[in-house]
Design a protein around this motif. Sequence first.
Motif, PDB file in Angstrom:
ATOM      1  N   ASP A 101       0.868  -1.186   0.000  1.00 38.75           N
ATOM      2  CA  ASP A 101       0.000   0.000   0.000  1.00 38.75           C
ATOM      3  C   ASP A 101       0.900   1.231   0.000  1.00 38.75           C
ATOM      4  O   ASP A 101       1.136   1.855   1.036  1.00 38.75           O
ATOM      5  CB  ASP A 101      -0.924  -0.024   1.213  1.00 38.75           C
ATOM      6  N   ILE A 102       1.391   1.576  -1.188  1.00 41.99           N
ATOM      7  CA  ILE A 102       2.416   2.602  -1.374  1.00 41.99           C
ATOM      8  C   ILE A 102       1.922   3.587  -2.417  1.00 41.99           C
ATOM      9  O   ILE A 102       1.480   3.189  -3.499  1.00 41.99           O
ATOM     10  CB  ILE A 102       3.740   1.953  -1.819  1.00 41.99           C
ATOM     11  N   SER A 110       5.883   1.270 -10.637  1.00 40.72           N
ATOM     12  CA  SER A 110       6.783   0.474 -11.477  1.00 40.72           C
ATOM     13  C   SER A 110       8.149   0.268 -10.835  1.00 40.72           C
ATOM     14  O   SER A 110       8.968  -0.490 -11.356  1.00 40.72           O
ATOM     15  CB  SER A 110       6.965   1.145 -12.842  1.00 40.72           C
ATOM     16  N   TRP A 111       8.401   0.943  -9.710  1.00 37.75           N
ATOM     17  CA  TRP A 111       9.689   0.784  -9.024  1.00 37.75           C
ATOM     18  C   TRP A 111       9.607  -0.145  -7.825  1.00 37.75           C
ATOM     19  O   TRP A 111      10.631  -0.477  -7.220  1.00 37.75           O
ATOM     20  CB  TRP A 111      10.193   2.150  -8.538  1.00 37.75           C
ATOM     21  N   ILE A 112       8.406  -0.554  -7.454  1.00 40.62           N
ATOM     22  CA  ILE A 112       8.252  -1.384  -6.252  1.00 40.62           C
ATOM     23  C   ILE A 112       8.739  -2.809  -6.538  1.00 40.62           C
ATOM     24  O   ILE A 112       8.266  -3.460  -7.459  1.00 40.62           O
ATOM     25  CB  ILE A 112       6.783  -1.423  -5.801  1.00 40.62           C
ATOM     26  N   THR A 113       9.676  -3.262  -5.730  1.00 38.35           N
ATOM     27  CA  THR A 113      10.188  -4.620  -5.865  1.00 38.35           C
ATOM     28  C   THR A 113       9.564  -5.496  -4.793  1.00 38.35           C
ATOM     29  O   THR A 113       9.824  -5.308  -3.599  1.00 38.35           O
ATOM     30  CB  THR A 113      11.724  -4.652  -5.741  1.00 38.35           C
ATOM     31  N   GLN A 114       8.753  -6.440  -5.197  1.00 40.96           N
ATOM     32  CA  GLN A 114       8.051  -7.302  -4.256  1.00 40.96           C
ATOM     33  C   GLN A 114       8.866  -8.524  -3.844  1.00 40.96           C
ATOM     34  O   GLN A 114       8.974  -8.842  -2.676  1.00 40.96           O
ATOM     35  CB  GLN A 114       6.717  -7.743  -4.866  1.00 40.96           C
ATOM     36  N   GLY A 115       9.397  -9.273  -4.789  1.00 41.01           N
ATOM     37  CA  GLY A 115      10.104 -10.506  -4.469  1.00 41.01           C
ATOM     38  C   GLY A 115       9.171 -11.708  -4.458  1.00 41.01           C
ATOM     39  O   GLY A 115       8.027 -11.657  -4.909  1.00 41.01           O
ATOM     40  N   ARG A 133       0.586  -4.762  -4.614  1.00 35.77           N
ATOM     41  CA  ARG A 133       0.927  -3.646  -5.500  1.00 35.77           C
ATOM     42  C   ARG A 133       2.428  -3.687  -5.781  1.00 35.77           C
ATOM     43  O   ARG A 133       3.228  -3.672  -4.855  1.00 35.77           O
ATOM     44  CB  ARG A 133       0.530  -2.310  -4.881  1.00 35.77           C
ATOM     45  N   GLY A 134       2.767  -3.709  -7.058  1.00 34.05           N
ATOM     46  CA  GLY A 134       4.166  -3.775  -7.469  1.00 34.05           C
ATOM     47  C   GLY A 134       4.467  -5.110  -8.111  1.00 34.05           C
ATOM     48  O   GLY A 134       4.134  -6.170  -7.559  1.00 34.05           O
ATOM     49  N   GLY A 135       5.107  -5.060  -9.296  1.00 36.60           N
ATOM     50  CA  GLY A 135       5.333  -6.302 -10.024  1.00 36.60           C
ATOM     51  C   GLY A 135       6.778  -6.724 -10.177  1.00 36.60           C
ATOM     52  O   GLY A 135       7.049  -7.848 -10.605  1.00 36.60           O
ATOM     53  N   ALA A 155       0.061  -3.376 -10.979  1.00 38.67           N
ATOM     54  CA  ALA A 155       1.435  -3.154 -11.417  1.00 38.67           C
ATOM     55  C   ALA A 155       1.441  -2.340 -12.696  1.00 38.67           C
ATOM     56  O   ALA A 155       0.466  -2.339 -13.449  1.00 38.67           O
ATOM     57  CB  ALA A 155       2.148  -4.489 -11.647  1.00 38.67           C
ATOM     58  N   GLY A 156       2.548  -1.665 -12.932  1.00 42.55           N
ATOM     59  CA  GLY A 156       2.732  -1.024 -14.224  1.00 42.55           C
ATOM     60  C   GLY A 156       2.956  -2.051 -15.317  1.00 42.55           C
ATOM     61  O   GLY A 156       2.697  -1.794 -16.488  1.00 42.55           O
TER      62      GLY A 156
END
Length: 305
Positions: A101-102, A110-115, A133-135, A155-156
Amino acid sequence: MTIGEHLTQFGGLQVQQWEPGQPLGDTATTIHRIAVDYDDETAWTDKFRAFLALSGVEQSQGLVVGLWTDENMDGDSAPMIEALTAAHMHLPNLKTLFIGDITYEENEVSWITQGDLSPVLSAYPHLTHLGIRGGNELSLGQLHLPELRELIVQAGGLSAEVVREVMNATLPRLEHLELYLGEENYGATSAADDLTPLLDGSRFPALTYLGLKNSDHQDEIAQMFAHAPILEQLDVLDLSLGTLTDEGAAALLDSDRVKTLKKLNLTHHFCTEGMMEKLNALPIEVDTSDHQDDEDDWRFVALGE
């Protein structure tokens, strides 16, 4: 489109920001959001540890994970994943989970790194609502959540591997599936054909809402699903936020199965005025708002960077 506000509710429960020193909210109506700020002196894992020490925390029905590092969001998510996985004994009633939740002010989607989230998802097998959220580097593994009703992945750009993981998941009670597929510039590698397991409706027999959104292949997706048997079980088909043009819309317009829906969501599209009039004349609710100008054949998804 940008995501500028944090969740206020998820899974039918209110979301409340929690900080160390604060009491536990009403677990019957509230789930807590744990996050750090860029100038935070307390690590996310330390905040989470303090949360787990609260009296009554075992009654928590859900959790929202916000920003988990005060560094660039291409940093390591492993400590958050490890802590969340290890906490399953403290959270036996957790059924609602949102990771990431960012807002765009904190970090672009598009910069979120989930893992690899598969350890978390295995640790909480009774989830009914799951949001991510984040791919970047996202993996769901062999998804087996027999009680899950809602799955949202924003995700983007989603990788083909993640899309296939969803298509192969065991989710017999899933009612709401919402995938932000994205575009190639932001990490999308899936093709419309990767969605083929959905077409006949047998993959997720309880599904009533299908969102295949934010795609730069929106015309092809519309053509694939316009006459698909799955439409007969759906209340809502959501093809919004992508690059839909008259080409894909014509297939929807020509389908008798589309007319069995309660709602067709096409928000953010590149259809002409004439096509919009025809779509809005269908005997169902159709949302053709947020019309985009197709200048120089440049079409874009709503949620990219």
